[in-house]
Design a protein around this motif. Structure first.
Motif, PDB file in Angstrom:
ATOM      1  N   ASP A 101       0.835  -1.209   0.000  1.00  0.00           N
ATOM      2  CA  ASP A 101       0.000   0.000   0.000  1.00  0.00           C
ATOM      3  C   ASP A 101       0.868   1.257   0.000  1.00  0.00           C
ATOM      4  OD1 ASP A 101      -2.264  -1.572   0.064  1.00  0.00           O
ATOM      5  OD2 ASP A 101      -3.074  -0.709   1.912  1.00  0.00           O
ATOM      6  N   GLU A 102       1.931   1.253   0.790  1.00  0.00           N
ATOM      7  CA  GLU A 102       2.790   2.431   0.890  1.00  0.00           C
ATOM      8  C   GLU A 102       3.616   2.623  -0.375  1.00  0.00           C
ATOM      9  OE1 GLU A 102       5.109   5.675   2.740  1.00  0.00           O
ATOM     10  OE2 GLU A 102       3.033   5.020   2.479  1.00  0.00           O
ATOM     11  N   ILE A 103       4.144   1.557  -0.943  1.00  0.00           N
ATOM     12  CA  ILE A 103       4.916   1.675  -2.195  1.00  0.00           C
ATOM     13  C   ILE A 103       4.024   2.214  -3.311  1.00  0.00           C
ATOM     14  CG2 ILE A 103       6.115   0.363  -3.992  1.00  0.00           C
ATOM     15  CD1 ILE A 103       7.026  -1.558  -1.699  1.00  0.00           C
ATOM     16  N   ARG A 161       7.287   4.788   4.642  1.00  0.00           N
ATOM     17  CA  ARG A 161       6.982   4.706   6.067  1.00  0.00           C
ATOM     18  C   ARG A 161       5.758   3.824   6.285  1.00  0.00           C
ATOM     19  NH1 ARG A 161       6.219  10.692   8.149  1.00  0.00           N
ATOM     20  NH2 ARG A 161       5.006   9.470   9.652  1.00  0.00           N
ATOM     21  N   LEU A 162       5.835   2.991   7.304  1.00  0.00           N
ATOM     22  CA  LEU A 162       4.717   2.117   7.618  1.00  0.00           C
ATOM     23  C   LEU A 162       3.898   2.618   8.801  1.00  0.00           C
ATOM     24  CD1 LEU A 162       6.278  -1.435   7.088  1.00  0.00           C
ATOM     25  CD2 LEU A 162       4.906  -0.061   5.516  1.00  0.00           C
ATOM     26  N   ASP A 207      -5.374   8.070   5.063  1.00  0.00           N
ATOM     27  CA  ASP A 207      -4.904   9.116   4.156  1.00  0.00           C
ATOM     28  C   ASP A 207      -4.551   8.570   2.781  1.00  0.00           C
ATOM     29  OD1 ASP A 207      -5.163  11.129   6.048  1.00  0.00           O
ATOM     30  OD2 ASP A 207      -3.110  10.887   6.791  1.00  0.00           O
ATOM     31  N   ASN A 208      -4.304   7.283   2.702  1.00  0.00           N
ATOM     32  CA  ASN A 208      -3.862   6.682   1.439  1.00  0.00           C
ATOM     33  C   ASN A 208      -5.076   6.435   0.550  1.00  0.00           C
ATOM     34  OD1 ASN A 208      -2.737   5.151  -0.639  1.00  0.00           O
ATOM     35  ND2 ASN A 208      -1.422   3.978   0.720  1.00  0.00           N
ATOM     36  N   ALA A 222      -7.056  -7.357  -4.651  1.00  0.00           N
ATOM     37  CA  ALA A 222      -5.769  -6.831  -5.113  1.00  0.00           C
ATOM     38  C   ALA A 222      -4.696  -7.031  -4.060  1.00  0.00           C
ATOM     39  CB  ALA A 222      -5.905  -5.347  -5.458  1.00  0.00           C
ATOM     40  N   ARG A 223      -5.028  -6.756  -2.805  1.00  0.00           N
ATOM     41  CA  ARG A 223      -4.042  -6.932  -1.726  1.00  0.00           C
ATOM     42  C   ARG A 223      -3.644  -8.413  -1.592  1.00  0.00           C
ATOM     43  NH1 ARG A 223      -7.307  -2.596   1.208  1.00  0.00           N
ATOM     44  NH2 ARG A 223      -5.873  -0.816   1.346  1.00  0.00           N
TER      45      ARG A 223
END
Length: 388
Positions: free
Chosen positions: A266-268, A320-321, A327-328, A344-345
């Motif tokens: 998710d962060e990438i 950052r994790l 917010d994403n 998807a995850r």
């Protein structure tokens, strides 16, 4: 510059299809966000770059309609109240129970595709891993035969080229071609029957407003799932593998603790969006970032910019994790958030898990250059890594 359309004269702020924008979309969007938070484009629509303005649009489906195309889109191209009964149908296909049933098959597909890679060796990620995996899991989830994988891969390329060229005749032709694949699968299930766990067959039993879904509605639902799946999952795999190859400290951390894989992907994908944008339409006059936008104007929600807004994320390139997941906007927000986000995850987790099982190291391949994808796609057209 000034654009004249009939009696309308407007100041053009930017051209999202200009060569300098297409050369590096993320960098161009970062620059626009800093200097022009909402821009009127050469294609006669408005692009919103900031996170707060994007959230405002997503949280106001009455003011910003999803009905933006003459081509049927179910349910993402619908507004309330018409949207709700179709979305309730769609949501039933992404429950925890259904995904748990698909998980072993997804894992087997991931290991099969990864097993075809040369390890140790040099691999072009998009052609050897990302696209084959996206095609395999799409067919696997829908219950489609393996023989459709390569036609779907070829179709994805044709669809991208037609969209980039803005050739409406070509876009219509590729849309009809894809619809033909879906209708063929529906006809096969009517003729031969099918496993009740088969997603495509199950859609034939769905009802809305007391009647069965018609073929046009089923085709629109499936098109929405699969077209997004094919392009976005492939782009996501390419982006993630490139990131891990160029950020060995992150790769080491994830190899040591695979429970972090979902949060990490998710962060990438916040840093480098696999999907550039979606469209909305104003239902009345609105003011965004100090600019008045009339009713019936097209507004582009630019995920690739909003998810990098410094006012929310600080350094947008910092991995950052500990960020607030709310917010994403990777999978959208609100009424029209992505119903397939859990799938998807799952898929991204399984393909990375399989890749880590098969390798001890993913590194940039010496002497090679990555090629960025061009609008409307995101990610990479080519990216080569060395697997050890």
């Amino acid at each position: 510059m000034t654009e004249r359309t009939g009696l309308d004269t407007r100041e053009i702020d930017w051209d999202p299809r200009a060569p300098e924008v297409l050369a590096d979309q993320v960098a161009a969007y970062d620059a626009m966000r800093a200097q022009c938070p909402i821009a009127y484009g050469a294609q006669h629509n408005w692009t919103v770059f900031g996170h707060a303005d994007t959230v405002r649009i997503l949280d106001d489906p009455a003011g910003f309609s999803n009905v933006v195309s003459a081509y049927p889109a179910v349910p993402n191209g619908m507004d309330e109240p018409r949207h709700r009964p179709y979305r309730q149908i769609v949501d039933r296909y992404f429950t925890a129970e259904r995904l748990a049933h698909f998980e072993p098959h997804c894992r087997a597909l991931a290991h099969s595709v990864v097993g075809d890679l040369r390890v140790p060796g040099q691999v072009e990620v998009m052609s050897a891993l990302a696209e084959p995996f996206a095609n395999a899991v799409t067919c696997g989830f829908m219950g489609w035969p393996d023989s459709l994988r390569e036609p779907l891969r070829e179709w994805t390329g044709k669809n991208h080229r037609a969209t980039l060229s803005m050739d409406r005749q070509a876009m219509h032709a590729v849309a009809l071609e894809f619809d033909g694949y879906i209708r063929e699968q529906l006809d096969l299930r009517r003729a031969d029957g099918a496993d009740p766990d088969d997603v495509t067959a199950a859609l034939l039993t769905e009802r809305v407003d007391g009647r069965p879904l018609d073929d046009a509605e089923i085709v629109a639902i499936v098109r929405n799932w699969t077209v997004g799946e094919l392009g976005t999952i492939a782009a996501s795999v390419g982006i993630i593998v490139e990131f891990l190859a160029t950020h060995p400290e992150v790769q080491d951390r994830l190899r040591a603790d695979r429970s972090l894989l979902v949060a990490a992907t998710d962060e990438i994908l916040r840093i480098h969006a696999p999907l550039i944008s979606n469209r909305r339409r104003t239902t009345g006059e609105v003011t965004i970032a100090g600019r008045k936008i009339p009713a019936e104007e097209r507004v582009i929600v630019l995920w690739a910019s909003a998810n990098r807004d410094e006012r929310v994320f600080g350094d947008p390139d910092e991995f950052r994790l500990d960020r607030d997941p709310a917010d994403n906007l990777l999978y959208g927000r609100g009424l029209h958030d992505c119903p397939g986000a859990p799938l998807a995850r799952l898929e991204l987790h399984e393909v990375l898990d399989a890749l880590f099982d098969a390798t001890s190291r993913i590194e940039p391949a010496p002497g090679t250059e990555r090629t960025l994808a061009t609008y409307p796609a995101s990610g990479f057209a080519t990216v080569t890594v060395r697997l050890g």
